[in-house]
Motif scaffolding. Structure first.
Motif, short mmCIF file in Angstrom:
data_model
loop_
_atom_site.label_atom_id
_atom_site.label_comp_id
_atom_site.label_asym_id
_atom_site.label_seq_id
_atom_site.Cartn_x
_atom_site.Cartn_y
_atom_site.Cartn_z
N GLY A 36 0.71 -1.77 -0.06
CA GLY A 36 0.08 -0.20 0.09
C GLY A 36 0.87 1.13 -0.13
O GLY A 36 1.83 1.32 0.33
N VAL A 37 0.43 2.07 -0.76
CA VAL A 37 0.96 3.81 -0.75
C VAL A 37 0.01 4.37 0.13
O VAL A 37 -1.18 4.92 -0.39
CB VAL A 37 1.77 3.83 -1.57
N SER A 38 0.36 5.62 1.20
CA SER A 38 -0.36 6.76 1.17
C SER A 38 -0.30 7.60 0.46
O SER A 38 -0.12 7.88 -0.52
CB SER A 38 -0.11 7.44 2.55
N ALA A 39 -1.48 8.33 0.50
CA ALA A 39 -1.69 9.67 -0.53
C ALA A 39 -0.51 10.25 0.02
O ALA A 39 0.38 10.40 0.71
CB ALA A 39 -3.22 10.44 -0.19
N PHE A 40 -0.20 11.61 -1.38
CA PHE A 40 0.65 12.12 -0.77
C PHE A 40 0.63 14.04 -0.55
O PHE A 40 -0.25 14.27 -0.51
CB PHE A 40 1.50 12.53 -2.41
N ASN A 55 5.59 14.37 0.23
CA ASN A 55 6.08 13.33 1.78
C ASN A 55 4.44 12.27 1.22
O ASN A 55 3.37 12.11 1.01
CB ASN A 55 6.00 13.78 3.14
N ALA A 56 5.21 10.79 1.10
CA ALA A 56 4.42 9.78 1.36
C ALA A 56 5.15 8.43 1.64
O ALA A 56 5.78 8.59 2.76
CB ALA A 56 3.77 9.10 0.35
N VAL A 57 4.12 7.06 2.42
CA VAL A 57 4.99 6.23 3.01
C VAL A 57 4.05 4.68 2.31
O VAL A 57 2.85 4.94 1.79
CB VAL A 57 4.15 6.29 4.47
N ALA A 58 4.96 4.41 2.28
CA ALA A 58 4.39 3.18 1.19
C ALA A 58 5.07 1.35 2.63
O ALA A 58 5.35 2.13 3.87
CB ALA A 58 5.53 2.51 0.16
N ALA A 59 3.87 0.94 2.58
CA ALA A 59 4.20 -0.28 2.95
C ALA A 59 4.98 -1.46 2.22
O ALA A 59 3.98 -1.85 1.47
CB ALA A 59 2.67 -0.36 3.80
N GLU A 129 -2.41 6.24 7.33
CA GLU A 129 -3.51 5.57 6.49
C GLU A 129 -3.49 4.42 6.41
O GLU A 129 -4.41 3.86 5.70
CB GLU A 129 -3.31 6.61 5.18
N LEU A 130 -2.29 3.99 6.67
CA LEU A 130 -1.50 2.50 6.42
C LEU A 130 -2.10 1.81 7.46
O LEU A 130 -1.60 0.48 7.29
CB LEU A 130 -0.51 2.33 5.39
#
Length: 162
Positions: A36-40, A55-59, A129-130
């Motif tokens: 998964g990837v969050s919104a930017f 920025n974002a976060v990836a799982a 978000e993730l």
């Protein structure tokens, strides 16, 4: 396979595209799936006079060992033009291991949970978000508690990442 969260940031050379390219590269790592990837989000730089960051976060679900993953992340940064001229300088891409399963890691090259994530809204809100609402960090802190002490200030949620 362990669930790993990666913080991503860029403020040079088309930041949105830098993050999208990084997401593609993460998906090509051996033994790794992007879960998964969050919104930017856009945020101000920690230092004045720099362009805003995206920025974002990836799982990730990965079987890579922590230092092997760190080496792979640094190779992706380098492939996308990262220059390490100053610690807090502008960058094409920054990839940080925020959480690595339930591990506490204290190595000279790698500290997990990321040592300043609790102070950074641009990390915590995309992570939320993730991650499950009940996420507890390996050091005992709850993500929900960190969110209450780190206000959504200076952030702008842009779009979904894909």
């Amino acid at each position: 396979m362990e669930r790993i969260y990666i913080g991503m940031g860029s403020n040079l050379a088309a930041p949105d595209q830098q993050l999208r390219s990084a997401i593609e590269a993460l998906g090509l790592l051996p033994g790794t799936t992007v879960a998964g990837v969050s919104a930017f989000y856009q945020s101000d730089s920690l230092l004045p006079g720099q362009p805003r960051y995206t920025n974002a976060v990836a799982a990730l679900d990965s079987s890579l060992a922590p230092l092997d993953l760190l080496d792979a992340l640094q190779a992706i940064e380098n492939e996308q033009g990262r220059q390490r001229l100053e610690r807090w300088g502008p960058r094409t891409l920054d990839l940080d291991i925020l959480l690595f399963g339930e591990r506490l890691i204290d190595e000279p090259r790698l500290k997990v949970p990321h040592y300043q994530m609790h102070l950074r809204a641009f990390v915590l809100y995309p992570l939320a978000e993730l991650a499950p609402a009940t996420l507890q960090l390996p050091d005992g802190q709850r993500l929900s508690d960190l969110l209450t002490t780190c206000p959504f200030v200076g952030l702008e949620r842009l779009t979904q990442s894909s």
